[in-house]
Write a protein that holds these residues in place. Structure first.
Motif, PDB file in Angstrom:
ATOM      1  N   VAL A 110       0.880  -1.159   0.000  1.00 32.49           N
ATOM      2  CA  VAL A 110       0.000   0.000   0.000  1.00 32.49           C
ATOM      3  C   VAL A 110       0.919   1.211   0.000  1.00 32.49           C
ATOM      4  O   VAL A 110       1.740   1.390   0.901  1.00 32.49           O
ATOM      5  CB  VAL A 110      -0.954   0.018   1.209  1.00 32.49           C
ATOM      6  CG1 VAL A 110      -1.662   1.366   1.319  1.00 32.49           C
ATOM      7  CG2 VAL A 110      -1.974  -1.099   1.100  1.00 32.49           C
ATOM      8  N   VAL A 111       0.821   2.015  -1.045  1.00 34.79           N
ATOM      9  CA  VAL A 111       1.631   3.219  -1.172  1.00 34.79           C
ATOM     10  C   VAL A 111       0.783   4.392  -0.705  1.00 34.79           C
ATOM     11  O   VAL A 111      -0.386   4.524  -1.093  1.00 34.79           O
ATOM     12  CB  VAL A 111       2.099   3.420  -2.626  1.00 34.79           C
ATOM     13  CG1 VAL A 111       2.955   4.661  -2.741  1.00 34.79           C
ATOM     14  CG2 VAL A 111       2.866   2.211  -3.107  1.00 34.79           C
ATOM     15  N   THR A 112       1.371   5.241   0.124  1.00 38.15           N
ATOM     16  CA  THR A 112       0.621   6.333   0.742  1.00 38.15           C
ATOM     17  C   THR A 112       1.343   7.663   0.557  1.00 38.15           C
ATOM     18  O   THR A 112       2.559   7.707   0.382  1.00 38.15           O
ATOM     19  CB  THR A 112       0.448   6.082   2.253  1.00 38.15           C
ATOM     20  OG1 THR A 112       1.752   6.011   2.857  1.00 38.15           O
ATOM     21  CG2 THR A 112      -0.318   4.805   2.522  1.00 38.15           C
ATOM     22  N   THR A 113       0.573   8.730   0.630  1.00 39.77           N
ATOM     23  CA  THR A 113       1.118  10.083   0.658  1.00 39.77           C
ATOM     24  C   THR A 113       0.132  10.980   1.397  1.00 39.77           C
ATOM     25  O   THR A 113      -1.071  10.715   1.425  1.00 39.77           O
ATOM     26  CB  THR A 113       1.402  10.629  -0.760  1.00 39.77           C
ATOM     27  OG1 THR A 113       2.137  11.855  -0.641  1.00 39.77           O
ATOM     28  CG2 THR A 113       0.146  10.851  -1.562  1.00 39.77           C
ATOM     29  N   LYS A 114       0.668  12.010   2.004  1.00 43.43           N
ATOM     30  CA  LYS A 114      -0.167  13.014   2.679  1.00 43.43           C
ATOM     31  C   LYS A 114       0.578  14.331   2.621  1.00 43.43           C
ATOM     32  O   LYS A 114       1.755  14.392   2.974  1.00 43.43           O
ATOM     33  CB  LYS A 114      -0.428  12.604   4.130  1.00 43.43           C
ATOM     34  CG  LYS A 114      -1.261  13.592   4.918  1.00 43.43           C
ATOM     35  CD  LYS A 114      -1.610  13.084   6.311  1.00 43.43           C
ATOM     36  CE  LYS A 114      -0.378  12.946   7.160  1.00 43.43           C
ATOM     37  NZ  LYS A 114      -0.659  12.570   8.558  1.00 43.43           N
ATOM     38  N   GLY A 115      -0.098  15.356   2.134  1.00 39.37           N
ATOM     39  CA  GLY A 115       0.555  16.656   2.038  1.00 39.37           C
ATOM     40  C   GLY A 115      -0.376  17.686   1.455  1.00 39.37           C
ATOM     41  O   GLY A 115      -1.602  17.533   1.499  1.00 39.37           O
ATOM     42  N   ILE A 116       0.200  18.696   0.869  1.00 38.58           N
ATOM     43  CA  ILE A 116      -0.557  19.828   0.347  1.00 38.58           C
ATOM     44  C   ILE A 116      -1.584  19.410  -0.702  1.00 38.58           C
ATOM     45  O   ILE A 116      -2.660  19.994  -0.798  1.00 38.58           O
ATOM     46  CB  ILE A 116       0.393  20.919  -0.194  1.00 38.58           C
ATOM     47  CG1 ILE A 116      -0.375  22.215  -0.390  1.00 38.58           C
ATOM     48  CG2 ILE A 116       1.112  20.475  -1.441  1.00 38.58           C
ATOM     49  CD1 ILE A 116       0.501  23.435  -0.502  1.00 38.58           C
ATOM     50  N   ALA A 117      -1.282  18.382  -1.493  1.00 39.94           N
ATOM     51  CA  ALA A 117      -2.214  17.919  -2.531  1.00 39.94           C
ATOM     52  C   ALA A 117      -3.344  17.082  -1.938  1.00 39.94           C
ATOM     53  O   ALA A 117      -4.417  17.000  -2.528  1.00 39.94           O
ATOM     54  CB  ALA A 117      -1.475  17.107  -3.598  1.00 39.94           C
ATOM     55  N   GLY A 118      -3.106  16.446  -0.792  1.00 38.94           N
ATOM     56  CA  GLY A 118      -4.130  15.636  -0.161  1.00 38.94           C
ATOM     57  C   GLY A 118      -3.600  14.302   0.335  1.00 38.94           C
ATOM     58  O   GLY A 118      -2.408  14.005   0.249  1.00 38.94           O
ATOM     59  N   LEU A 119      -4.519  13.512   0.852  1.00 40.52           N
ATOM     60  CA  LEU A 119      -4.240  12.186   1.392  1.00 40.52           C
ATOM     61  C   LEU A 119      -4.614  11.146   0.351  1.00 40.52           C
ATOM     62  O   LEU A 119      -5.700  11.201  -0.232  1.00 40.52           O
ATOM     63  CB  LEU A 119      -5.075  11.972   2.661  1.00 40.52           C
ATOM     64  CG  LEU A 119      -5.024  10.596   3.315  1.00 40.52           C
ATOM     65  CD1 LEU A 119      -3.642  10.329   3.906  1.00 40.52           C
ATOM     66  CD2 LEU A 119      -6.095  10.510   4.411  1.00 40.52           C
ATOM     67  N   ARG A 120      -3.732  10.175   0.125  1.00 42.27           N
ATOM     68  CA  ARG A 120      -4.011   9.126  -0.860  1.00 42.27           C
ATOM     69  C   ARG A 120      -3.266   7.860  -0.469  1.00 42.27           C
ATOM     70  O   ARG A 120      -2.133   7.901   0.000  1.00 42.27           O
ATOM     71  CB  ARG A 120      -3.549   9.586  -2.247  1.00 42.27           C
ATOM     72  CG  ARG A 120      -3.637   8.540  -3.340  1.00 42.27           C
ATOM     73  CD  ARG A 120      -5.006   8.474  -3.944  1.00 42.27           C
ATOM     74  NE  ARG A 120      -5.016   7.594  -5.113  1.00 42.27           N
ATOM     75  CZ  ARG A 120      -5.954   6.701  -5.357  1.00 42.27           C
ATOM     76  NH1 ARG A 120      -6.975   6.563  -4.540  1.00 42.27           N
ATOM     77  NH2 ARG A 120      -5.902   5.958  -6.433  1.00 42.27           N
ATOM     78  N   GLY A 121      -3.939   6.738  -0.660  1.00 43.45           N
ATOM     79  CA  GLY A 121      -3.323   5.432  -0.493  1.00 43.45           C
ATOM     80  C   GLY A 121      -3.881   4.502  -1.544  1.00 43.45           C
ATOM     81  O   GLY A 121      -5.073   4.560  -1.859  1.00 43.45           O
ATOM     82  N   THR A 122      -3.035   3.661  -2.116  1.00 46.20           N
ATOM     83  CA  THR A 122      -3.473   2.724  -3.132  1.00 46.20           C
ATOM     84  C   THR A 122      -2.622   1.458  -3.079  1.00 46.20           C
ATOM     85  O   THR A 122      -1.453   1.504  -2.695  1.00 46.20           O
ATOM     86  CB  THR A 122      -3.424   3.371  -4.540  1.00 46.20           C
ATOM     87  OG1 THR A 122      -4.050   2.509  -5.478  1.00 46.20           O
ATOM     88  CG2 THR A 122      -2.017   3.674  -4.988  1.00 46.20           C
ATOM     89  N   LEU A 140      -6.517  -5.036   3.878  1.00 43.77           N
ATOM     90  CA  LEU A 140      -6.079  -3.686   3.513  1.00 43.77           C
ATOM     91  C   LEU A 140      -5.747  -3.606   2.026  1.00 43.77           C
ATOM     92  O   LEU A 140      -6.025  -2.598   1.378  1.00 43.77           O
ATOM     93  CB  LEU A 140      -4.853  -3.270   4.331  1.00 43.77           C
ATOM     94  CG  LEU A 140      -5.102  -2.896   5.779  1.00 43.77           C
ATOM     95  CD1 LEU A 140      -3.780  -2.573   6.475  1.00 43.77           C
ATOM     96  CD2 LEU A 140      -6.061  -1.729   5.887  1.00 43.77           C
ATOM     97  N   ALA A 141      -5.166  -4.665   1.493  1.00 40.73           N
ATOM     98  CA  ALA A 141      -4.877  -4.690   0.053  1.00 40.73           C
ATOM     99  C   ALA A 141      -6.171  -4.529  -0.729  1.00 40.73           C
ATOM    100  O   ALA A 141      -6.229  -3.773  -1.706  1.00 40.73           O
ATOM    101  CB  ALA A 141      -4.169  -5.991  -0.325  1.00 40.73           C
ATOM    102  N   ASP A 142      -7.220  -5.232  -0.305  1.00 41.84           N
ATOM    103  CA  ASP A 142      -8.516  -5.115  -0.979  1.00 41.84           C
ATOM    104  C   ASP A 142      -9.119  -3.727  -0.807  1.00 41.84           C
ATOM    105  O   ASP A 142      -9.619  -3.138  -1.766  1.00 41.84           O
ATOM    106  CB  ASP A 142      -9.491  -6.165  -0.444  1.00 41.84           C
ATOM    107  CG  ASP A 142      -9.203  -7.554  -0.970  1.00 41.84           C
ATOM    108  OD1 ASP A 142      -8.593  -7.681  -2.049  1.00 41.84           O
ATOM    109  OD2 ASP A 142      -9.604  -8.527  -0.303  1.00 41.84           O
ATOM    110  N   ILE A 143      -9.082  -3.204   0.402  1.00 39.88           N
ATOM    111  CA  ILE A 143      -9.655  -1.886   0.678  1.00 39.88           C
ATOM    112  C   ILE A 143      -8.953  -0.806  -0.147  1.00 39.88           C
ATOM    113  O   ILE A 143      -9.598   0.018  -0.806  1.00 39.88           O
ATOM    114  CB  ILE A 143      -9.554  -1.544   2.182  1.00 39.88           C
ATOM    115  CG1 ILE A 143     -10.416  -2.484   3.015  1.00 39.88           C
ATOM    116  CG2 ILE A 143      -9.893  -0.077   2.455  1.00 39.88           C
ATOM    117  CD1 ILE A 143     -11.887  -2.372   2.794  1.00 39.88           C
TER     118      ILE A 143
END
Length: 163
Positions: free
Chosen positions: A22-34, A81-84
């Motif tokens: 699961v790759v994640t990021t959080k910052g000025i552009a927003g929160l994302r996980g995939t 979590l992989a499915d979600i």
């Protein structure tokens, strides 16, 4: 020469075992996980990883715009979590993140507390391919857990791999 068909390629690639992340990021552009399986090591000097993200999901630009991401390698017990995070269920980003325990490392990207390994990365370059963004991340922090089984994707299904 003409390329093979997409169907033939996908069928053959289903025999290509890979770890699930699961790759994640959080910052000025927003929160994302995939969820991704397209992840590999590029170099250990400096430590650099490569991930591929589908362009069809507009919010995958968050990884580029935030300038950092974390690759969370999943254990077998985190298959849900992989499915979600794969988008199989109609669940918002906030709901996805509420289903596990997260913390921040150096970049501020969410790190799964019980990930087999978590690679906190600073985006160093990226390219825009036909269907995917290809991101190179320099690893600036690492976290590991004592989980025993890795989650693997093979033949269009999840499997557990023991240490």
């Amino acid at each position: 020469m003409k390329a093979v068909s997409s169907e033939l390629y996908r069928d053959a690639m289903s025999s290509f075992a890979s770890a699930v992340h699961v790759v994640t990021t959080k910052g000025i552009a927003g929160l994302r996980g995939t969820t991704v399986s397209a992840c590999c090591s590029l170099s250990d000097s400096p430590p650099t990883l490569l991930i591929c993200l589908m362009k069809q999901h507009a919010s995958n630009r968050f990884f580029i715009d935030n300038g950092h991401f974390c690759i969370n390698t999943l254990s077998a017990k985190d298959q849900f979590l992989a499915d979600i995070f794969s988008g199989r269920y109609n669940v918002s980003q906030e709901e996805r993140f509420s289903m596990a325990r997260w913390r921040d490392m150096k970049t501020g990207s969410p790190v799964l507390e019980n990930a087999l390994a978590a690679f906190d990365c600073r985006l160093v370059c990226w390219s825009d391919d036909v269907t995917h963004y290809i991101l190179h991340g320099q690893v600036i922090d690492i976290s590991r857990s004592e989980a025993e089984n890795a989650l693997i994707y093979l033949n269009r299904g999840y499997h557990s791999l023991k240490k």
